[in-house]
Design a protein around this motif. Structure first.
Motif, PDB file in Angstrom:
ATOM      1  N   LEU A   1       0.825  -1.209   0.000  1.00  0.00           N
ATOM      2  CA  LEU A   1       0.000   0.000   0.000  1.00  0.00           C
ATOM      3  C   LEU A   1       0.858   1.258   0.000  1.00  0.00           C
ATOM      4  N   ALA A   2       1.923   1.253   0.787  1.00  0.00           N
ATOM      5  CA  ALA A   2       2.784   2.427   0.881  1.00  0.00           C
ATOM      6  C   ALA A   2       3.413   2.761  -0.463  1.00  0.00           C
ATOM      7  N   VAL A   3       3.794   1.735  -1.202  1.00  0.00           N
ATOM      8  CA  VAL A   3       4.396   1.957  -2.513  1.00  0.00           C
ATOM      9  C   VAL A   3       3.344   2.424  -3.519  1.00  0.00           C
ATOM     10  N   ARG A   4       2.206   1.787  -3.519  1.00  0.00           N
ATOM     11  CA  ARG A   4       1.172   2.108  -4.502  1.00  0.00           C
ATOM     12  C   ARG A   4       0.456   3.421  -4.202  1.00  0.00           C
ATOM     13  N   GLU A   5       0.174   3.683  -2.921  1.00  0.00           N
ATOM     14  CA  GLU A   5      -0.707   4.795  -2.575  1.00  0.00           C
ATOM     15  C   GLU A   5      -0.014   5.980  -1.920  1.00  0.00           C
ATOM     16  N   MET A   6       1.204   5.796  -1.403  1.00  0.00           N
ATOM     17  CA  MET A   6       1.843   6.868  -0.634  1.00  0.00           C
ATOM     18  C   MET A   6       3.154   7.338  -1.260  1.00  0.00           C
TER      19      MET A   6
END
Length: 389
Positions: free
Chosen positions: A319-324
């Motif tokens: 999630l951190a890579v994709r969304e943040m």
């Protein structure tokens, strides 16, 4: 298990120490473990002899994940609340009181079974160090027993009596703050390492949060803080002012908040919890803004039954890579060395001589696959204190 253990045939070793790039990567490497600690790291061709061997099969090896924010002591679930949010109902934090009622009614064994289940889930997914908060009892007896149970599973225990004001004190928040600072803290402190406050609208304002955290500090507890999750507010700057180890969520930040976290004299980590944004359909924190400012960032699951019912650090990395807007390397570092910094630990989150031998063998050739293959069970083997799990 006594004797030495050699983990070798490692294609890519993430050390978070000396090596290639920000992750300190070593290729064709090996790790020697003695007495639960890393004794040697180097090229596999020069590895010393050992009593036992683990063959990594050319795969990637990482430090065990360090989950520095989790709420595991509770009863019941809030699946219906989740379904309502997915149907369009906004998240306000009010569902915490539902879990409080279920937790108060549960037996010690029921609470213990929940922690055991979730801690086991996390370990199978590579988490070797996990902070555990109280906060679903909100009476003197229930907060103390929550922390007693949490302490059975590790040393990173956090007193969160200031989660929300319970229903019986709804019209008397000052009285509840007095209870938290007095009898509740006295009962909780022997079982806690940290104190935390949910400093947010609908929970505790900045004056109440400062008073509670100051009392915790006076009792010898380290400071953590839920801050700036639901909207802009004073929580982040309060955490920096008090020298908090971590301010957690950091979803809505002003330039002044970022500057405070980036100040050269600040030791406070910004812990980001993307599972909460995923589960509440809220805006994600802007990790790129923090990283570019030089802020130390950690990733954690926020595992709890209402707003982030996940125990998976690999999921949070993806999630951190994709969304943040984090790179895979930044996300992996935040989930290992960053989490360790958020707990003020230097013995976990790294694979360097003297560190705890907590390591994860991936079923993949590189750390990149944690974000590249989201949702795939990539954890092949976990060693905790040098012992295969």
């Amino acid at each position: 298990m006594s004797g030495s253990l050699l983990v070798d045939n490692i294609g890519e070793l993430v050390t978070n120490g000396v090596g290639e790039g920000p992750l300190g990567i070593r290729r064709d490497a090996a790790v020697l473990v003695e007495d639960g600690r890393v004794a040697w790291v180097g090229a596999a061709a020069y590895a010393p002899a050992a009593d036992r061997r683990v063959d990594a099969g050319g795969a990637a090896v990482l430090p065990g994940f360090v989950d520095s924010h989790a709420h595991l002591v509770f009863a019941g679930d809030r699946a219906a609340e989740f379904a309502a949010r997915m149907a369009g109902q906004p998240y306000t934090g009010g569902g915490i009181r539902t879990t409080v009622g279920a937790t108060r009614a549960a037996s010690d064994d029921e609470l213990r079974a929940t922690v055991l289940r979730l801690r086991g889930e996390a370990l199978r997914q590579g988490t070797t160090t996990m902070e555990i908060k109280s906060g679903y009892g909100l009476t003197v007896a229930d907060e103390a027993r929550s922390l007693r149970i949490a302490a059975e599973f590790g040393t990173e225990t956090t007193f969160l009596g200031a989660h929300v004001v319970p229903a019986e004190y709804a019209d008397r928040p000052d009285d509840y703050v007095g209870l938290v600072c007095g009898p509740m803290l006295a009962a909780a402190a022997p079982h806690a390492k940290w104190i935390d406050v949910f400093c947010e609208r609908g929970a505790f304002d900045v004056d109440h949060a400062r008073a509670i955290l100051a009392c915790g500090q006076a009792a010898g507890l380290g400071v953590r803080l839920h801050a700036n999750q639901l909207g802009p507010g004073p929580g982040v700057q309060l955490g920096v002012e008090l020298g908090a180890a971590s301010v957690d969520h950091c979803t809505h930040l002003s330039d002044a908040d970022v500057d405070a976290l980036a100040d050269a004299h600040t030791t406070t980590v910004a812990t980001l919890l993307p599972g909460a944004e995923f589960s509440t359909r809220s805006p994600y924190p802007d990790a790129r803004r923090l990283l570019d400012a030089g802020v130390t960032v950690a990733l954690a699951t926020d595992c709890n039954p209402g707003s982030s019912y996940t125990s998976s650090m690999p999921f949070c990395i993806a999630l951190a890579v994709r969304e943040m807007r984090m790179t895979p390397a930044e996300a992996v570092r935040a989930a290992t060395a960053g989490g360790a910094r958020a707990l003020r630990r230097d013995d976990v989150g790294v694979l360097t001589p003297g560190a705890r031998a907590d390591l994860v063998v991936l079923d993949a050739p590189s750390h990149l696959h944690l974000a590249y293959r989201p949702g795939v069970p990539l954890i092949r083997k976990v060693l905790l204190n040098g012992v295969p799990q």
